[in-house]
Design a protein around this motif. Structure first.
Motif, PDB file in Angstrom:
ATOM      1  N   THR A  35      40.012  33.535 -13.069  1.00  0.00           N
ATOM      2  CA  THR A  35      40.627  33.590 -14.403  1.00  0.00           C
ATOM      3  C   THR A  35      40.177  32.394 -15.251  1.00  0.00           C
ATOM      4  OG1 THR A  35      42.616  32.506 -13.572  1.00  0.00           O
ATOM      5  CG2 THR A  35      42.678  34.907 -13.708  1.00  0.00           C
ATOM      6  N   ASP A  41      42.727  38.574 -14.226  1.00  0.00           N
ATOM      7  CA  ASP A  41      43.199  39.202 -12.993  1.00  0.00           C
ATOM      8  C   ASP A  41      43.980  40.457 -13.368  1.00  0.00           C
ATOM      9  OD1 ASP A  41      45.471  38.175 -14.102  1.00  0.00           O
ATOM     10  OD2 ASP A  41      45.924  36.777 -12.498  1.00  0.00           O
ATOM     11  N   ASN A 255      48.560  29.559  -5.380  1.00  0.00           N
ATOM     12  CA  ASN A 255      48.662  30.672  -6.329  1.00  0.00           C
ATOM     13  C   ASN A 255      49.698  30.360  -7.394  1.00  0.00           C
ATOM     14  OD1 ASN A 255      47.574  33.528  -6.530  1.00  0.00           O
ATOM     15  ND2 ASN A 255      49.760  33.966  -6.776  1.00  0.00           N
ATOM     16  N   LEU A 273      44.340  26.897  -9.616  1.00  0.00           N
ATOM     17  CA  LEU A 273      43.314  26.660  -8.590  1.00  0.00           C
ATOM     18  C   LEU A 273      42.282  25.637  -9.051  1.00  0.00           C
ATOM     19  CD1 LEU A 273      43.165  30.343  -7.576  1.00  0.00           C
ATOM     20  CD2 LEU A 273      43.366  28.504  -5.898  1.00  0.00           C
TER      21      LEU A 273
HETATM   22  P1  NAD Z   1      45.740  40.001  -8.485  1.00  0.00           P
HETATM   23  O1  NAD Z   1      45.414  40.160  -9.934  1.00  0.00           O
HETATM   24  O2  NAD Z   1      46.611  41.015  -7.845  1.00  0.00           O
HETATM   25  O3  NAD Z   1      46.414  38.574  -8.245  1.00  0.00           O
HETATM   26  C1  NAD Z   1      45.867  37.391  -8.785  1.00  0.00           C
HETATM   27  C2  NAD Z   1      46.870  36.287  -8.562  1.00  0.00           C
HETATM   28  O4  NAD Z   1      46.268  35.050  -8.942  1.00  0.00           O
HETATM   29  C3  NAD Z   1      48.155  36.428  -9.386  1.00  0.00           C
HETATM   30  O5  NAD Z   1      49.282  36.197  -8.571  1.00  0.00           O
HETATM   31  C4  NAD Z   1      48.009  35.356 -10.462  1.00  0.00           C
HETATM   32  O6  NAD Z   1      49.247  34.853 -10.907  1.00  0.00           O
HETATM   33  C5  NAD Z   1      47.199  34.303  -9.727  1.00  0.00           C
HETATM   34  N1  NAD Z   1      46.409  33.457 -10.627  1.00  0.00           N
HETATM   35  C6  NAD Z   1      45.740  33.789 -11.753  1.00  0.00           C
HETATM   36  N2  NAD Z   1      45.062  32.758 -12.251  1.00  0.00           N
HETATM   37  C7  NAD Z   1      45.318  31.710 -11.430  1.00  0.00           C
HETATM   38  C8  NAD Z   1      44.904  30.357 -11.417  1.00  0.00           C
HETATM   39  N3  NAD Z   1      44.091  29.860 -12.346  1.00  0.00           N
HETATM   40  N4  NAD Z   1      45.359  29.556 -10.419  1.00  0.00           N
HETATM   41  C9  NAD Z   1      46.186  30.043  -9.452  1.00  0.00           C
HETATM   42  N5  NAD Z   1      46.608  31.318  -9.412  1.00  0.00           N
HETATM   43  C10 NAD Z   1      46.173  32.152 -10.387  1.00  0.00           C
HETATM   44  O7  NAD Z   1      44.342  39.843  -7.747  1.00  0.00           O
HETATM   45  P2  NAD Z   1      43.895  40.281  -6.282  1.00  0.00           P
HETATM   46  O8  NAD Z   1      45.005  40.040  -5.325  1.00  0.00           O
HETATM   47  O9  NAD Z   1      42.566  39.662  -6.059  1.00  0.00           O
HETATM   48  O10 NAD Z   1      43.715  41.849  -6.392  1.00  0.00           O
HETATM   49  C11 NAD Z   1      42.989  42.368  -7.497  1.00  0.00           C
HETATM   50  C12 NAD Z   1      42.021  43.467  -7.133  1.00  0.00           C
HETATM   51  O11 NAD Z   1      41.221  43.745  -8.286  1.00  0.00           O
HETATM   52  C13 NAD Z   1      41.068  43.085  -6.065  1.00  0.00           C
HETATM   53  O12 NAD Z   1      40.909  44.215  -5.269  1.00  0.00           O
HETATM   54  C14 NAD Z   1      39.756  42.757  -6.787  1.00  0.00           C
HETATM   55  O13 NAD Z   1      38.664  43.394  -6.147  1.00  0.00           O
HETATM   56  C15 NAD Z   1      39.865  43.359  -8.167  1.00  0.00           C
HETATM   57  N6  NAD Z   1      39.554  42.402  -9.285  1.00  0.00           N
HETATM   58  C16 NAD Z   1      38.494  41.531  -9.192  1.00  0.00           C
HETATM   59  C17 NAD Z   1      38.226  40.631 -10.212  1.00  0.00           C
HETATM   60  C18 NAD Z   1      37.052  39.681 -10.067  1.00  0.00           C
HETATM   61  O14 NAD Z   1      36.080  39.990  -9.384  1.00  0.00           O
HETATM   62  N7  NAD Z   1      37.109  38.492 -10.687  1.00  0.00           N
HETATM   63  C19 NAD Z   1      39.039  40.591 -11.349  1.00  0.00           C
HETATM   64  C20 NAD Z   1      40.108  41.501 -11.437  1.00  0.00           C
HETATM   65  C21 NAD Z   1      40.358  42.394 -10.391  1.00  0.00           C
END
Ligand code: NAD
Length: 294
Positions: A35, A41, A255, A273
């Protein structure tokens, strides 16, 4: 199990450092890692209001309209994904691997930013947006090449999009009105005319067995499982939590917001993070320290 609980008021970062110090750490990474690179996310605090649901695998395979919708949005949003750069969290994980603390990363992310930061051992559980695959003949093509085909087939469409002032969401899946999506043309596989799909695991699709095995092999090297930026809502990531719990492998979490493993965590730090991980890396692997032997 190394029980390092963090009662309210105690310095949770110290508890986390105690848990990770001199142990072999395997990281289970999620969308929260990216992010701070501008890729949203799904379930972070800022996305509670999101209404858009990601495309399902069966829908993509069966419905041409679903494919037109997916590729139109993805074409419009690709530049943002392609230009994303690793942030301090990705670099810290690479530093921890270089220092011999992190054995590797099982990532749910599909953006390639761990490798771009220098992480070497990365299992991309859900594949990678960097390539596309033909569902009929299996041919793999780099996304950049496919993007050129998408653009040249839709040159006028791209012009209209630019002129229309349509806002492009930053995650490679822009919000577009149905009237705009309809006129988009989707290229077929150049080799066989089959349906082309990004080489990522869609919702409703299984992670290839070989890749799951690679992830388990890495998991088996862990003294500690460190969850970084995942809500653990998706089962394919959460399965590592269940096994860690069963086998007494301590779970550490960094997280913002709740995760599905909070009640199982030996230590949890609520924080960004990009701030927390560099602090951990600098404490455990001071820069310039030679790589630890395995
Ligand atoms: P999720 O969106 O379910 O959870 C992300 C978590 O990270 C949340 O709890 C959020 O509050 C936390 N978060 C966000 N920014 C943060 C930061 N800077 N510091 C600390 N915490 C932070 O994500 P997930 O569990 O990875 O599941 C999402 C699914 O979607 C996965 O299957 C993935 O493949 C896909 N996805 C991938 C991407 C990518 O490649 N960057 C992006 C979006 C979704």
């Amino acid at each position: 199990m190394v029980a390092v609980s963090s009662p309210p008021g105690l310095n949770t970062l110290d508890a986390l450092l105690d848990l990770l110090r001199d142990r072999r750490v395997v990281v289970l990474a999620g969308a929260g890692c990216s992010t701070e690179s501008g890729i949203p996310d799904y379930r972070g605090p800022e996305n509670i209001q999101r209404t858009r649901t990601p495309v399902q695998y069966q829908e993509f395979v069966r419905s041409e309209a679903a494919r037109v919708r997916y590729w139109a949005r993805s074409t419009a949003g690709w530049a943002r994904i392609a230009s994303a750069r690793p942030n301090a969290a990705h670099h810290a994980l690479a530093q921890l691997e270089e220092g011999g603390i992190v054995r590797g990363i099982i990532t749910q992310n599909v953006d390639g930013l761990h490798q771009a930061a220098g992480s070497r051992r990365v299992v991309e559980l859900h594949g990678s947006l960097a390539s596309v695959r033909c569902l009929a003949c299996g041919r793999i093509t780099p996304r950049d090449e496919h993007q050129e085909r998408l653009r040249s087939l839709n040159a006028e469409w791209m012009d209209r999009l630019r002129d229309g002032g349509i806002e492009v969401a930053p995650d490679g899946d822009a919000e577009l009105p149905a009237s705009v999506v309809e006129s988009f043309r989707v290229p077929a596989c150049e080799a066989c005319g089959g349906v082309v799909k990004p080489d990522v695991v869609f919702f409703g699709e299984n992670v290839p067995a070989e890749r799951v095995q690679d992830a388990w092999s890495l998991f088996e090297e862990a003294d500690v499982l460190l969850v970084a930026g995942s809500s653990l809502t998706v089962y394919s990531g959460r399965r590592f939590i269940y096994r860690a719990d069963k086998e007494g492998v301590p779970i550490a979490i960094v997280n913002i917001g709740p995760t599905r493993a909070d009640d199982l965590a030996a230590a949890k730090v609520e924080g960004k993070l990009g701030s927390v991980l560099p602090g951990i890396a600098d404490a455990l692997v001071p820069r310039g320290r030679p790589r630890a032997s395995a």
